[in-house]
Design a protein around this motif. Structure first.
Motif, short mmCIF file in Angstrom:
data_model
loop_
_atom_site.label_atom_id
_atom_site.label_comp_id
_atom_site.label_asym_id
_atom_site.label_seq_id
_atom_site.Cartn_x
_atom_site.Cartn_y
_atom_site.Cartn_z
N PHE A 1 0.84 -1.20 0.00
CA PHE A 1 0.00 0.00 0.00
C PHE A 1 0.87 1.26 0.00
CE2 PHE A 1 -2.02 3.44 2.42
CZ PHE A 1 -3.16 3.64 1.66
N LYS A 2 0.43 2.26 -0.72
CA LYS A 2 1.22 3.49 -0.87
C LYS A 2 0.31 4.70 -0.82
CE LYS A 2 4.22 5.74 -4.33
NZ LYS A 2 4.86 5.56 -5.67
N PHE A 3 0.75 5.74 -0.11
CA PHE A 3 0.09 7.04 -0.25
C PHE A 3 1.15 8.09 -0.53
CE2 PHE A 3 0.67 6.60 4.38
CZ PHE A 3 1.20 7.83 4.74
N GLY A 4 0.80 8.99 -1.44
CA GLY A 4 1.75 9.98 -1.93
C GLY A 4 2.31 9.57 -3.28
N PRO A 5 3.10 10.47 -3.88
CA PRO A 5 3.53 11.76 -3.31
C PRO A 5 2.38 12.74 -3.20
CG PRO A 5 4.28 11.54 -5.58
CD PRO A 5 3.68 10.24 -5.22
N ARG A 6 2.37 13.46 -2.08
CA ARG A 6 1.29 14.39 -1.79
C ARG A 6 1.80 15.47 -0.86
NH1 ARG A 6 -2.52 11.48 2.89
NH2 ARG A 6 -1.05 11.95 4.58
N THR A 7 0.99 16.50 -0.67
CA THR A 7 1.24 17.51 0.35
C THR A 7 -0.03 17.69 1.16
OG1 THR A 7 0.57 19.34 -1.10
CG2 THR A 7 2.91 18.75 -1.09
N ILE A 8 0.12 18.27 2.35
CA ILE A 8 -1.02 18.59 3.19
C ILE A 8 -0.94 20.05 3.60
CG2 ILE A 8 -1.32 16.22 4.02
CD1 ILE A 8 0.17 17.05 6.57
N SER A 9 -2.03 20.58 4.11
CA SER A 9 -2.07 21.99 4.48
C SER A 9 -1.78 22.22 5.95
CB SER A 9 -3.44 22.59 4.12
OG SER A 9 -4.48 21.89 4.79
N ASP A 10 -1.64 21.13 6.72
CA ASP A 10 -1.35 21.27 8.14
C ASP A 10 -0.06 20.51 8.48
OD1 ASP A 10 -2.37 18.68 7.90
OD2 ASP A 10 -4.35 19.28 8.60
N HIS A 11 0.11 20.14 9.72
CA HIS A 11 1.27 19.38 10.16
C HIS A 11 0.83 17.93 10.41
CE1 HIS A 11 3.65 23.08 11.05
NE2 HIS A 11 2.43 23.58 11.23
N GLN A 12 1.78 17.00 10.31
CA GLN A 12 1.43 15.61 10.57
C GLN A 12 2.59 14.83 11.17
OE1 GLN A 12 0.12 13.14 7.22
NE2 GLN A 12 -1.09 11.88 8.63
N PHE A 13 2.23 13.97 12.13
CA PHE A 13 3.11 12.92 12.60
C PHE A 13 2.61 11.60 12.03
CE2 PHE A 13 3.80 15.72 16.41
CZ PHE A 13 5.17 15.90 16.23
N ILE A 14 3.53 10.76 11.59
CA ILE A 14 3.23 9.37 11.23
C ILE A 14 4.02 8.50 12.20
CG2 ILE A 14 3.52 7.54 9.53
CD1 ILE A 14 1.34 9.33 8.66
N TYR A 15 3.32 7.62 12.91
CA TYR A 15 3.98 6.71 13.85
C TYR A 15 3.79 5.28 13.37
CZ TYR A 15 5.04 4.00 18.01
OH TYR A 15 5.58 3.08 18.87
N VAL A 16 4.90 4.54 13.27
CA VAL A 16 4.86 3.16 12.80
C VAL A 16 4.71 2.24 14.01
CG1 VAL A 16 6.01 1.37 11.45
CG2 VAL A 16 6.32 3.78 10.85
N ALA A 17 3.54 1.63 14.15
CA ALA A 17 3.27 0.76 15.30
C ALA A 17 3.78 -0.65 15.09
CB ALA A 17 1.77 0.75 15.59
N ALA A 18 3.81 -1.10 13.84
CA ALA A 18 4.26 -2.46 13.53
C ALA A 18 4.61 -2.53 12.06
CB ALA A 18 3.16 -3.48 13.88
N GLY A 19 5.31 -3.61 11.67
CA GLY A 19 5.67 -3.81 10.27
C GLY A 19 6.77 -2.88 9.81
N LYS A 20 6.88 -2.78 8.50
CA LYS A 20 7.93 -1.93 7.94
C LYS A 20 7.54 -1.44 6.56
CE LYS A 20 10.49 -6.01 6.30
NZ LYS A 20 11.76 -6.77 6.40
N GLY A 21 8.34 -0.53 6.05
CA GLY A 21 8.11 0.06 4.73
C GLY A 21 9.15 1.11 4.46
N THR A 22 8.83 2.03 3.58
CA THR A 22 9.74 3.12 3.25
C THR A 22 9.01 4.45 3.32
OG1 THR A 22 9.30 2.91 0.88
CG2 THR A 22 11.20 1.71 1.75
N ALA A 23 9.76 5.49 3.62
CA ALA A 23 9.22 6.85 3.64
C ALA A 23 10.15 7.74 2.83
CB ALA A 23 9.11 7.37 5.07
N ILE A 24 9.56 8.59 2.01
CA ILE A 24 10.33 9.60 1.26
C ILE A 24 9.73 10.95 1.60
CG2 ILE A 24 11.09 10.43 -0.99
CD1 ILE A 24 10.73 7.59 -2.05
#
Length: 294
Positions: A22-45
């Motif tokens: 599953f993938k989301f982005g590339p995108r932008t948002i108008s506010d601030h965001q935290f992403i917390y990884v609770a389990a598993g793995k992947g990549t972030a750019i």
């Protein structure tokens, strides 16, 4: 922003078990965001910076920062997302404050600073890192609570989420300070090693790749750390040590200046003489004569 000006508002909070790949982005948002990884793995750019996303990882990005997350095909991530404003009015009951999400196609500007600083300079400042290993206990509990309170969507839940976000910022401040202190101590010892290695190799031609080989850092990052620690670049320090060797040989041996230049791998005798005079204010011959005077 000062700490006492901080009036954070949780705009949206959610738990997302990602499907494989599953993938989301590339995108932008108008506010601030935290992403917390609770389990598993992947990549972030984030912009053009790539990170491994793993359990306990915390990511931050602000408005208009291009970001992409992709779950691993074999061990997909479970992530919590927290959208927030740093200063705003709390929503009314059942009011949705979700900000704007914009998909990005084609080329994009990757040099926009991704920074959120809270507090004055010095020990009280929180410079929120783009990627940080926040751990798996307190952070997971906090993001679970963010999500529960957001789902409640009543007045007291919004107030509690504001308080919880303030507490999270304070906790993050302490963890970042501890991590920075450890990293500073480690980098100082590594830079000391680089300095000793540069001394040992002062007679050789300068090799920028040494910085990577001796530290495991990228050459540019290692050079910045060295400059910060000692006040001059690795190359400038290396030249100083090379000229220190030259002064020793001029003072204690009868070695011709041309041979000293050759042994120090500084090119022609003319270039060596100019470099030596720039560093010492004297030509090699004048320096030798002066050291032999009584």
């Amino acid at each position: 922003m000062k700490w006492d000006d901080l009036r954070p508002v949780v705009v949206f909070a959610n738990r997302l078990p990602c499907a494989p790949g599953f993938k989301f982005g590339p995108r932008t948002i108008s506010d601030h965001q935290f992403i917390y990884v609770a389990a598993g793995k992947g990549t972030a750019i984030i912009q053009n910076r790539r990170y491994e996303a793993s359990r306990g990882g915390l990511f931050y990005y602000g408005p208009d920062i291009v970001h992409t997350f992709e779950a691993d095909a074999d061990d997909p991530m479970i992530v919590y997302g927290l959208h927030f404003k740093v200063d705003g009015q709390l929503p009314e009951r059942n009011q949705i404050l979700a900000g704007k999400i914009q998909e990005v196609t084609g080329d994009y500007e990757a040099s926009i600073p991704n920074r959120l600083q809270i507090g004055e300079t010095g020990w009280e400042q929180l410079d929120i890192p783009e990627h940080f290993q926040a751990g798996t206990t307190w952070a997971l509990h906090t993001f679970e609570r963010f999500t529960e309170l957001y789902a409640a969507n009543d007045a007291i839940a919004h107030v509690r989420n504001r308080v919880l976000l303030l507490q999270f910022m304070v906790q993050l401040h302490g963890l970042v300070m501890q991590t920075n202190a450890k990293e500073t101590e480690t980098s100082d010892s590594v830079m000391q090693l680089v300095m000793e290695k540069l001394k040992e190799n002062a007679a050789l031609p300068y090799e920028r790749k040494w910085l990577r080989e001796w530290t495991s850092y990228h050459e540019n990052h290692a050079a910045r750390l060295f400059q910060k620690r000692f006040g001059l670049s690795p190359h400038a320090f290396f030249i100083e040590r090379k000229m220190h060797l030259a002064k020793q040989w001029l003072s204690t041996t009868d070695m011709p200046v041309s041979e000293i230049a050759e042994r120090l791998h500084v090119g022609t005798i003319h270039y060596f003489s100019r470099l030596f005079k720039t560093q010492t204010g004297q030509t090699p011959t004048a320096y030798r004569q002066l050291r032999h005077m009584i």
